[in-house]
Design a protein around this motif. Structure first.
Motif, PDB file in Angstrom:
ATOM      1  N   TYR A   1      30.878 -29.833   0.242  1.00  0.00           N
ATOM      2  CA  TYR A   1      29.694 -29.159  -0.305  1.00  0.00           C
ATOM      3  C   TYR A   1      29.971 -27.677  -0.546  1.00  0.00           C
ATOM      4  N   PHE A   2      30.511 -26.984   0.454  1.00  0.00           N
ATOM      5  CA  PHE A   2      30.738 -25.549   0.304  1.00  0.00           C
ATOM      6  C   PHE A   2      31.858 -25.243  -0.689  1.00  0.00           C
TER       7      PHE A   2
ATOM      8  N   GLY B   1      32.544 -27.140  -3.242  1.00  0.00           N
ATOM      9  CA  GLY B   1      31.914 -27.417  -4.534  1.00  0.00           C
ATOM     10  C   GLY B   1      30.955 -26.326  -4.965  1.00  0.00           C
ATOM     11  N   LYS B   2      30.232 -25.740  -4.022  1.00  0.00           N
ATOM     12  CA  LYS B   2      29.314 -24.647  -4.364  1.00  0.00           C
ATOM     13  C   LYS B   2      30.083 -23.448  -4.917  1.00  0.00           C
ATOM     14  N   GLN B   3      31.222 -23.139  -4.309  1.00  0.00           N
ATOM     15  CA  GLN B   3      32.027 -22.032  -4.817  1.00  0.00           C
ATOM     16  C   GLN B   3      32.566 -22.344  -6.208  1.00  0.00           C
TER      17      GLN B   3
ATOM     18  N   SER C   1      31.194 -24.399  -8.361  1.00  0.00           N
ATOM     19  CA  SER C   1      30.090 -24.440  -9.327  1.00  0.00           C
ATOM     20  C   SER C   1      29.662 -23.034  -9.739  1.00  0.00           C
ATOM     21  N   LYS C   2      29.760 -22.071  -8.842  1.00  0.00           N
ATOM     22  CA  LYS C   2      29.460 -20.690  -9.214  1.00  0.00           C
ATOM     23  C   LYS C   2      30.538 -20.125 -10.123  1.00  0.00           C
TER      24      LYS C   2
ATOM     25  N   ARG D   1      22.826 -27.085 -11.602  1.00  0.00           N
ATOM     26  CA  ARG D   1      22.524 -27.655 -10.292  1.00  0.00           C
ATOM     27  C   ARG D   1      22.479 -29.182 -10.329  1.00  0.00           C
TER      28      ARG D   1
ATOM     29  N   PHE E   1      26.004 -30.534 -10.422  1.00  0.00           N
ATOM     30  CA  PHE E   1      26.671 -30.408  -9.130  1.00  0.00           C
ATOM     31  C   PHE E   1      26.258 -31.540  -8.201  1.00  0.00           C
ATOM     32  N   TRP E   2      24.955 -31.792  -8.109  1.00  0.00           N
ATOM     33  CA  TRP E   2      24.478 -32.832  -7.199  1.00  0.00           C
ATOM     34  C   TRP E   2      24.869 -34.227  -7.659  1.00  0.00           C
TER      35      TRP E   2
ATOM     36  N   TYR F   1      28.446 -34.526  -6.696  1.00  0.00           N
ATOM     37  CA  TYR F   1      28.550 -34.514  -5.237  1.00  0.00           C
ATOM     38  C   TYR F   1      28.219 -35.891  -4.660  1.00  0.00           C
TER      39      TYR F   1
END
Length: 137
Positions: free
Chosen positions: A31-32, A34-36, A38-39, A45, A48-49, A52
């Protein structure tokens, strides 16, 4: 009715808490990461989900690793190490599919860029099947 000693209860709680930490650690790490990503790649959003969710079968990675340690009574003993590596590489396909899908989001349309995540399911299934086929249960 069985009674348990204090030591048995502590060992039981310790074992299951370690298993939970390993499983949750994989999901939180993806998750983390992927968040980096995605930014960095300006990913929506919803996208991303959706990618994920394709990585969630990684939850079974500790169970597959544990089960693959007991590959005995097989027909081809010399292929067991190769089969073990192939079977346990299934979770890497989900991670690669997730990363590639995120990176492709800005370059091609979303309905095509999600294909690596979909293909990761096929490749993971093939890796488990091929590994079991090698040892020929």
């Amino acid at each position: 009715m069985a009674t348990f000693t204090f030591k048995e209860i502590i060992v039981f709680i310790y074992q299951y808490s370690i298993i939970a930490l390993i499983v949750i650690g994989l999901i939180v790490g993806i998750y983390f990461c992927g968040k980096q990503l995605s930014k960095k790649y300006n990913v929506a959003r919803w996208y991303f989900w959706s990618t994920y969710i394709f990585t969630l079968p990684i939850i079974g990675a500790p169970l597959v690793l544990f089960a693959s340690l007991f590959m005995d009574h097989v027909k081809h003993d010399d292929l067991v190490p190769i089969a073990w590596l192939i079977i346990n590489s299934y979770s890497l396909w989900f991670i690669l599919g997730f990363i590639i899908s995120i990176k492709l989001y800005s370059k091609i349309p979303p309905y095509f860029s999600i294909l690596p995540s979909v293909c990761s399911w096929i490749m993971a299934g093939l890796s488990i099947w091929c590994g079991l086929y090698l040892v020929d249960y």
